[in-house]
Design a protein around this motif. Structure first.
Motif, PDB file in Angstrom:
ATOM      1  N   SER A  59     -38.991  25.747  56.737  1.00 46.61           N
ATOM      2  CA  SER A  59     -39.468  27.000  56.163  1.00 46.61           C
ATOM      3  C   SER A  59     -39.688  28.040  57.258  1.00 46.61           C
ATOM      4  O   SER A  59     -39.336  29.217  57.095  1.00 46.61           O
ATOM      5  CB  SER A  59     -40.772  26.763  55.396  1.00 46.61           C
ATOM      6  N   LEU A  60     -40.245  27.606  58.387  1.00 47.02           N
ATOM      7  CA  LEU A  60     -40.478  28.518  59.512  1.00 47.02           C
ATOM      8  C   LEU A  60     -39.161  29.093  60.027  1.00 47.02           C
ATOM      9  O   LEU A  60     -39.058  30.293  60.316  1.00 47.02           O
ATOM     10  CB  LEU A  60     -41.213  27.769  60.626  1.00 47.02           C
TER      11      LEU A  60
ATOM     12  N   ARG B  34     -44.705  34.071  56.737  1.00 48.00           N
ATOM     13  CA  ARG B  34     -44.481  33.173  57.866  1.00 48.00           C
ATOM     14  C   ARG B  34     -45.819  32.745  58.472  1.00 48.00           C
ATOM     15  O   ARG B  34     -45.966  31.608  58.940  1.00 48.00           O
ATOM     16  CB  ARG B  34     -43.602  33.830  58.929  1.00 48.00           C
ATOM     17  N   ALA B  35     -46.800  33.632  58.445  1.00 48.17           N
ATOM     18  CA  ALA B  35     -48.138  33.275  58.948  1.00 48.17           C
ATOM     19  C   ALA B  35     -48.711  32.103  58.164  1.00 48.17           C
ATOM     20  O   ALA B  35     -49.350  31.207  58.726  1.00 48.17           O
ATOM     21  CB  ALA B  35     -49.073  34.482  58.867  1.00 48.17           C
ATOM     22  N   ASN B  36     -48.481  32.093  56.852  1.00 47.04           N
ATOM     23  CA  ASN B  36     -48.975  30.992  56.024  1.00 47.04           C
ATOM     24  C   ASN B  36     -48.319  29.676  56.430  1.00 47.04           C
ATOM     25  O   ASN B  36     -48.973  28.626  56.459  1.00 47.04           O
ATOM     26  CB  ASN B  36     -48.696  31.289  54.553  1.00 47.04           C
ATOM     27  N   VAL B  37     -47.022  29.719  56.742  1.00 51.37           N
ATOM     28  CA  VAL B  37     -46.338  28.516  57.212  1.00 51.37           C
ATOM     29  C   VAL B  37     -46.937  28.051  58.537  1.00 51.37           C
ATOM     30  O   VAL B  37     -47.164  26.854  58.757  1.00 51.37           O
ATOM     31  CB  VAL B  37     -44.826  28.778  57.372  1.00 51.37           C
ATOM     32  N   LEU B  38     -47.222  28.995  59.426  1.00 54.98           N
ATOM     33  CA  LEU B  38     -47.796  28.654  60.731  1.00 54.98           C
ATOM     34  C   LEU B  38     -49.174  28.016  60.582  1.00 54.98           C
ATOM     35  O   LEU B  38     -49.549  27.137  61.372  1.00 54.98           O
ATOM     36  CB  LEU B  38     -47.878  29.909  61.609  1.00 54.98           C
ATOM     37  N   LEU B  39     -49.919  28.418  59.578  1.00 55.42           N
ATOM     38  CA  LEU B  39     -51.211  27.784  59.326  1.00 55.42           C
ATOM     39  C   LEU B  39     -51.023  26.323  58.946  1.00 55.42           C
ATOM     40  O   LEU B  39     -51.798  25.456  59.365  1.00 55.42           O
ATOM     41  CB  LEU B  39     -51.954  28.521  58.212  1.00 55.42           C
ATOM     42  N   LYS B  40     -49.998  26.039  58.134  1.00 57.79           N
ATOM     43  CA  LYS B  40     -49.707  24.658  57.760  1.00 57.79           C
ATOM     44  C   LYS B  40     -49.317  23.828  58.977  1.00 57.79           C
ATOM     45  O   LYS B  40     -49.570  22.620  59.029  1.00 57.79           O
ATOM     46  CB  LYS B  40     -48.572  24.618  56.727  1.00 57.79           C
TER      47      LYS B  40
ATOM     48  N   ASP C 255     -48.497  37.241  63.537  1.00 57.92           N
ATOM     49  CA  ASP C 255     -47.702  37.672  62.379  1.00 57.92           C
ATOM     50  C   ASP C 255     -48.535  38.532  61.435  1.00 57.92           C
ATOM     51  O   ASP C 255     -48.046  39.523  60.879  1.00 57.92           O
ATOM     52  CB  ASP C 255     -47.159  36.451  61.633  1.00 57.92           C
ATOM     53  N   CYS C 256     -49.792  38.164  61.235  1.00 54.54           N
ATOM     54  CA  CYS C 256     -50.659  38.952  60.355  1.00 54.54           C
ATOM     55  C   CYS C 256     -50.922  40.338  60.936  1.00 54.54           C
ATOM     56  O   CYS C 256     -50.941  41.341  60.198  1.00 54.54           O
ATOM     57  CB  CYS C 256     -51.975  38.219  60.115  1.00 54.54           C
TER      58      CYS C 256
END
Length: 236
Positions: A131-132, A152-158, A168-169
């Motif tokens: 996904s990233l 992409r920030a949400n993916v990085l949190l995972k 990214d935010c």
């Protein structure tokens, strides 16, 4: 609700340590409630009487008795700072942000949309690395999309990369100051880094821009630690 549960746990712990707290007149309503539920309230502990002093001979002058010092009032301890869930900052380096000076063509925008769909599918399947990669390709095709950076920030949190997620935010918010998801995921990243005040500010802003149940739950999670920090700062 979580902060009230934490306070209740602290109060119950204090009562276990000193059952005389339940006989405090201010807690009469709570004692009556427990008794209605069938609880057996332990009797208040009676302090042992001090031994009577021996009488002095009548010829001796009477010595004045000093007043006993008042016993400090028992207080329910304030909840401690809860650092559970805090992780170490990531140092995996910056991710490609695309060329902001390049105007994307229709072909670029279409490609970005295709990559976003692939990224969403991989995310749903729990394949966060894939996904990233797809979100990064989408961003390179259309770097001016705030939503792509927030996603992409949400993916990085995972992937436990809160520092990269914040970058990214920040980009998403610079593109669109009203990016609710940018604030939401930056608030979560700050929470994972133990930055409680920053997390509360971001999450509250996200809920104000576009109310989100998850963002609101995250906001409730950080509020007890923000209250603890504020109390400590006032004591200094």
């Amino acid at each position: 609700m979580d902060q009230y549960v934490a306070l209740l746990k602290q109060f119950v712990g204090a009562c276990n340590a000193n059952t005389d707290l339940l006989h405090d007149p201010r807690l009469g309503f709570y004692r009556e409630y427990l008794e209605k539920l069938g609880a057996n309230i332990p009797p208040k502990t009676e302090k042992p009487k001090a031994a009577e002093p021996e009488k002095e001979p009548e010829s001796a002058s009477a010595q004045p008795q000093s007043e006993p010092e008042p016993t400090p009032e028992q207080t329910v301890p304030f909840p401690e700072l809860d650092n559970s869930g805090v992780i170490e900052p990531d140092d995996g380096g910056a991710l490609p942000m695309g060329d902001p000076s390049r105007e994307p063509s229709e072909e670029d925008i279409e490609k970005a949309s295709e990559e976003r769909d692939k990224a969403n599918e991989a995310f749903s399947n729990g394949d966060f690395d894939s996904s990233l990669q797809h979100y990064t390709t989408a961003i390179e095709c259309n770097p001016g999309s705030a939503i792509l950076h927030a996603k992409r920030a949400n993916v990085l949190l995972k992937l436990k990369r809160p520092v990269a997620a914040i970058a990214d935010c920040d980009k998403a918010i610079s593109i669109n100051p009203d990016s609710a998801q940018g604030y939401k995921f930056r608030g979560r990243a700050n929470r994972l880094l133990g930055r409680w005040v920053e997390a509360k500010t971001d999450l509250a802003t996200a809920c104000k821009l576009d109310y989100d149940e998850t963002a609101n739950e995250w906001l409730k999670e950080v509020q007890p630690n923000v209250s603890f920090r504020t109390k400590k700062e006032r004591e200094v």
